[in-house]
Design an enzyme around this catalytic site. Structure first.
Site, PDB file in Angstrom:
ATOM      1  N   HIS A  24       0.835  -1.206   0.000  1.00 44.54           N
ATOM      2  CA  HIS A  24       0.000   0.000   0.000  1.00 44.54           C
ATOM      3  C   HIS A  24       0.867   1.251   0.000  1.00 44.54           C
ATOM      4  O   HIS A  24       1.565   1.541   0.973  1.00 44.54           O
ATOM      5  CB  HIS A  24      -0.893  -0.043   1.248  1.00 44.54           C
ATOM      6  N   GLU A  51       0.466  -1.040  -4.658  1.00 43.45           N
ATOM      7  CA  GLU A  51      -0.763  -0.252  -4.713  1.00 43.45           C
ATOM      8  C   GLU A  51      -0.387   1.216  -4.693  1.00 43.45           C
ATOM      9  O   GLU A  51       0.483   1.631  -3.929  1.00 43.45           O
ATOM     10  CB  GLU A  51      -1.659  -0.582  -3.516  1.00 43.45           C
ATOM     11  N   ASP A  53      -1.753   5.556  -6.107  1.00 46.25           N
ATOM     12  CA  ASP A  53      -2.849   6.483  -6.405  1.00 46.25           C
ATOM     13  C   ASP A  53      -2.330   7.561  -7.347  1.00 46.25           C
ATOM     14  O   ASP A  53      -1.157   7.925  -7.296  1.00 46.25           O
ATOM     15  CB  ASP A  53      -3.330   7.164  -5.118  1.00 46.25           C
ATOM     16  N   HIS A  66      -1.508  10.130  -3.169  1.00 54.02           N
ATOM     17  CA  HIS A  66      -2.809   9.743  -2.615  1.00 54.02           C
ATOM     18  C   HIS A  66      -3.674  10.962  -2.380  1.00 54.02           C
ATOM     19  O   HIS A  66      -4.856  10.994  -2.729  1.00 54.02           O
ATOM     20  CB  HIS A  66      -2.631   8.983  -1.295  1.00 54.02           C
TER      21      HIS A  66
END
Length: 262
Positions: A24, A51, A53, A66
């Protein structure tokens, strides 16, 4: 003779052993999150899935971040979409890191698989362009809480992996709680995974039964954000297929421990 077997969406992304460990925002134990150093740290620990963003810069570049603003990660005012990418590259995130673009990140780690959360409508086009430019369609999963945003990206990236947005998943969860697996399968027909918290707004999302029925509906079940080894063990015992975690290093050790000697 050429292999005429149909290639399933996400075949490259979903290669490798279960359970999947998704780092993450990389591994930020000794690196700023969502930076090239955090991704390198995660991959160096042995994980294969990252992971992340993306937001769009003011000049239309898909930027790894993010948050929509710079306050938490950089300690300064301003928004990602208010700054050109050249300006964002001058922002110090610590450890010599700054905001990378999606394209440079995909190119920097050509063997890594990326789970990409589209954080705004404006980033869909730039993210699609970056994925195509890096020839990375077969090793990424694109997702978004917003279903229309997710579908725009999926339609522009034939064969890409994707996970359910909030609205279709809510319907599918209701269906499996009623035991209506065919209905859940229809609601999830265009996705290969669901990525969900264990609990959401007081509702227990993940139980042994919901995991079993969601799998019967044809999707992998991946849970976020799971950082404690005891929680990792408990969820794996319930049958989940993947853990999205800030401690990918610990999750990988646990997976190796559970898999036993080679």
């Amino acid at each position: 003779m050429a292999d005429l077997r149909a290639i399933e969406p996400g075949e490259g992304f979903f290669a490798g052993p279960l359970p999947r460990i998704l780092a993450h925002r990389g591994l930020a134990t000794d690196a700023p999150e969502n930076t090239l150093l955090a991704f390198l740290s995660a991959l160096s620990s042995g994980v294969t899935h990252l992971e992340t963003d993306v937001h769009s810069s003011a000049d239309g570049i898909a930027v790894i971040s993010h948050d929509a603003d710079l306050a938490r990660t950089a300690g300064i005012t301003g928004r990602v979409d208010e700054l050109d990418f050249a300006e964002l590259q001058k922002v110090d995130l610590g450890r010599g890191q700054t905001y990378p673009s999606l394209e440079e990140t995909l190119l920097a780690f050509p063997e890594a698989r990326f789970n990409i959360d589209l954080k705004s409508d404006a980033v869909v086009g730039p993210a699609v362009a970056a994925i195509l430019s890096a020839a990375a369609t077969d090793r990424v999963l694109v997702t978004s809480f917003d279903n229309a945003r997710r579908l725009r990206a999926v339609r522009a990236l034939p064969g890409v992996a994707t996970s359910a947005s909030a609205a279709p998943f809510a319907g599918a969860l209701f269906a499996v709680k009623l035991g209506l697996v065919p209905l859940a399968r229809r609601l999830l027909r265009d996705v290969q995974a669901v990525q969900v918290p264990e609990r959401l707004r007081g509702v227990q999302v993940i139980t042994a039964r919901t995991v079993r029925l969601l799998k019967r509906a044809g999707v992998e079940v991946q849970v976020w954000t799971v950082n404690e080894p005891a929680d990792m063990r408990r969820l794996l015992d319930l049958g989940v297929d993947g853990l999205i975690t800030d401690r990918a290093d610990l999750a990988l050790l646990l997976r190796n421990e559970r898999s036993g000697p080679a």
